[in-house]
Design a protein around this motif. Structure first.
Motif, PDB file in Angstrom:
ATOM      1  N   MET A 129       0.838  -1.181   0.000  1.00 41.89           N
ATOM      2  CA  MET A 129       0.000   0.000   0.000  1.00 41.89           C
ATOM      3  C   MET A 129       0.883   1.245   0.000  1.00 41.89           C
ATOM      4  SD  MET A 129      -2.744   1.076   2.837  1.00 41.89           S
ATOM      5  CE  MET A 129      -4.193   1.867   2.334  1.00 41.89           C
ATOM      6  N   ARG A 130       0.551   2.165  -0.845  1.00 41.60           N
ATOM      7  CA  ARG A 130       1.311   3.393  -0.988  1.00 41.60           C
ATOM      8  C   ARG A 130       1.112   4.275   0.247  1.00 41.60           C
ATOM      9  NH1 ARG A 130       0.729   7.111  -6.255  1.00 41.60           N
ATOM     10  NH2 ARG A 130       0.814   5.038  -7.112  1.00 41.60           N
ATOM     11  N   PRO A 131       2.205   4.889   0.768  1.00 42.45           N
ATOM     12  CA  PRO A 131       2.036   5.777   1.915  1.00 42.45           C
ATOM     13  C   PRO A 131       1.273   7.044   1.520  1.00 42.45           C
ATOM     14  CG  PRO A 131       4.311   5.791   1.178  1.00 42.45           C
ATOM     15  CD  PRO A 131       3.587   4.769   0.362  1.00 42.45           C
ATOM     16  N   ALA A 132       0.588   7.623   2.475  1.00 47.45           N
ATOM     17  CA  ALA A 132      -0.170   8.849   2.224  1.00 47.45           C
ATOM     18  C   ALA A 132       0.784  10.020   1.991  1.00 47.45           C
ATOM     19  CB  ALA A 132      -1.074   9.153   3.413  1.00 47.45           C
ATOM     20  N   VAL A 133       0.333  10.983   1.226  1.00 50.89           N
ATOM     21  CA  VAL A 133       1.115  12.190   1.005  1.00 50.89           C
ATOM     22  C   VAL A 133       1.324  12.869   2.348  1.00 50.89           C
ATOM     23  CG1 VAL A 133       1.111  14.462  -0.091  1.00 50.89           C
ATOM     24  CG2 VAL A 133       0.242  12.486  -1.343  1.00 50.89           C
ATOM     25  N   GLY A 134       2.562  13.210   2.644  1.00 48.16           N
ATOM     26  CA  GLY A 134       2.892  13.872   3.902  1.00 48.16           C
ATOM     27  C   GLY A 134       3.180  12.922   5.045  1.00 48.16           C
ATOM     28  N   ALA A 135       3.087  11.607   4.802  1.00 46.62           N
ATOM     29  CA  ALA A 135       3.377  10.614   5.848  1.00 46.62           C
ATOM     30  C   ALA A 135       4.858  10.683   6.216  1.00 46.62           C
ATOM     31  CB  ALA A 135       3.022   9.221   5.367  1.00 46.62           C
ATOM     32  N   ALA A 136       5.157  10.331   7.449  1.00 42.43           N
ATOM     33  CA  ALA A 136       6.547  10.330   7.915  1.00 42.43           C
ATOM     34  C   ALA A 136       7.368   9.335   7.098  1.00 42.43           C
ATOM     35  CB  ALA A 136       6.592   9.960   9.386  1.00 42.43           C
TER      36      ALA A 136
ATOM     37  N   ASP B 156       7.705  -1.634  -7.229  1.00 41.08           N
ATOM     38  CA  ASP B 156       6.991  -2.535  -8.136  1.00 41.08           C
ATOM     39  C   ASP B 156       5.539  -2.693  -7.710  1.00 41.08           C
ATOM     40  OD1 ASP B 156       9.226  -2.904  -9.680  1.00 41.08           O
ATOM     41  OD2 ASP B 156       9.727  -4.880  -8.849  1.00 41.08           O
ATOM     42  N   GLY B 157       5.280  -2.711  -6.406  1.00 40.81           N
ATOM     43  CA  GLY B 157       3.920  -2.824  -5.904  1.00 40.81           C
ATOM     44  C   GLY B 157       3.053  -1.661  -6.344  1.00 40.81           C
ATOM     45  N   ILE B 158       3.614  -0.457  -6.340  1.00 47.41           N
ATOM     46  CA  ILE B 158       2.868   0.724  -6.794  1.00 47.41           C
ATOM     47  C   ILE B 158       2.551   0.598  -8.282  1.00 47.41           C
ATOM     48  CG2 ILE B 158       3.025   3.206  -7.252  1.00 47.41           C
ATOM     49  CD1 ILE B 158       4.655   3.445  -4.675  1.00 47.41           C
ATOM     50  N   VAL B 159       3.535   0.194  -9.055  1.00 38.21           N
ATOM     51  CA  VAL B 159       3.340   0.054 -10.497  1.00 38.21           C
ATOM     52  C   VAL B 159       2.281  -1.009 -10.785  1.00 38.21           C
ATOM     53  CG1 VAL B 159       4.450  -0.617 -12.666  1.00 38.21           C
ATOM     54  CG2 VAL B 159       5.661   0.859 -11.041  1.00 38.21           C
ATOM     55  N   GLU B 160       2.376  -2.139 -10.100  1.00 37.31           N
ATOM     56  CA  GLU B 160       1.411  -3.220 -10.313  1.00 37.31           C
ATOM     57  C   GLU B 160      -0.001  -2.787  -9.914  1.00 37.31           C
ATOM     58  OE1 GLU B 160       1.765  -6.141 -11.823  1.00 37.31           O
ATOM     59  OE2 GLU B 160       3.840  -5.621 -12.248  1.00 37.31           O
ATOM     60  N   GLU B 161      -0.124  -2.047  -8.817  1.00 35.63           N
ATOM     61  CA  GLU B 161      -1.429  -1.554  -8.383  1.00 35.63           C
ATOM     62  C   GLU B 161      -2.050  -0.638  -9.437  1.00 35.63           C
ATOM     63  OE1 GLU B 161      -3.382   1.106  -4.748  1.00 35.63           O
ATOM     64  OE2 GLU B 161      -1.235   0.770  -4.823  1.00 35.63           O
ATOM     65  N   GLU B 162      -1.267   0.276  -9.957  1.00 34.38           N
ATOM     66  CA  GLU B 162      -1.763   1.191 -10.989  1.00 34.38           C
ATOM     67  C   GLU B 162      -2.106   0.433 -12.262  1.00 34.38           C
ATOM     68  OE1 GLU B 162      -2.586   4.365 -10.555  1.00 34.38           O
ATOM     69  OE2 GLU B 162      -1.971   4.143  -8.465  1.00 34.38           O
ATOM     70  N   TRP B 163      -1.309  -0.582 -12.604  1.00 35.26           N
ATOM     71  CA  TRP B 163      -1.591  -1.390 -13.793  1.00 35.26           C
ATOM     72  C   TRP B 163      -2.915  -2.113 -13.641  1.00 35.26           C
ATOM     73  CZ3 TRP B 163      -0.659  -1.647 -18.641  1.00 35.26           C
ATOM     74  CH2 TRP B 163      -0.890  -2.812 -19.361  1.00 35.26           C
ATOM     75  N   ARG B 164      -3.197  -2.659 -12.451  1.00 30.34           N
ATOM     76  CA  ARG B 164      -4.477  -3.332 -12.225  1.00 30.34           C
ATOM     77  C   ARG B 164      -5.629  -2.364 -12.397  1.00 30.34           C
ATOM     78  NH1 ARG B 164      -1.304  -6.097  -8.455  1.00 30.34           N
ATOM     79  NH2 ARG B 164      -1.828  -4.668  -6.766  1.00 30.34           N
ATOM     80  N   TRP B 165      -5.497  -1.130 -11.875  1.00 27.69           N
ATOM     81  CA  TRP B 165      -6.568  -0.125 -12.044  1.00 27.69           C
ATOM     82  C   TRP B 165      -6.763   0.214 -13.523  1.00 27.69           C
ATOM     83  CZ3 TRP B 165     -10.085   1.144  -8.684  1.00 27.69           C
ATOM     84  CH2 TRP B 165      -9.831   1.010  -7.323  1.00 27.69           C
TER      85      TRP B 165
END
Length: 47
Positions: A1-8, A34-43
């Motif tokens: 899971m991608r961290p939120a914008v502004g997360a520590a 790679d997890g971020i890329v794969e998540e966006e690819w699924r969407w």
């Protein structure tokens, strides 16, 4: 899971840098990216 914008920032236990920043040299950071890329690819495919 991608961290939120502004997360520590979180240190990577494998490379000692900040998570995601050690890619592609650090296997853990590379897997996170790679997890971020794969998540966006699924969407994209779902549309």
């Amino acid at each position: 899971m991608r961290p939120a914008v502004g997360a520590a920032l979180v240190r990577c236990d494998e490379c000692g840098g900040h998570e995601y920043g050690g890619a592609p040299g650090c296997a853990h950071c590379a897997a996170l990216v790679d997890g971020i890329v794969e998540e966006e690819w699924r969407w994209f495919r779902a549309d």
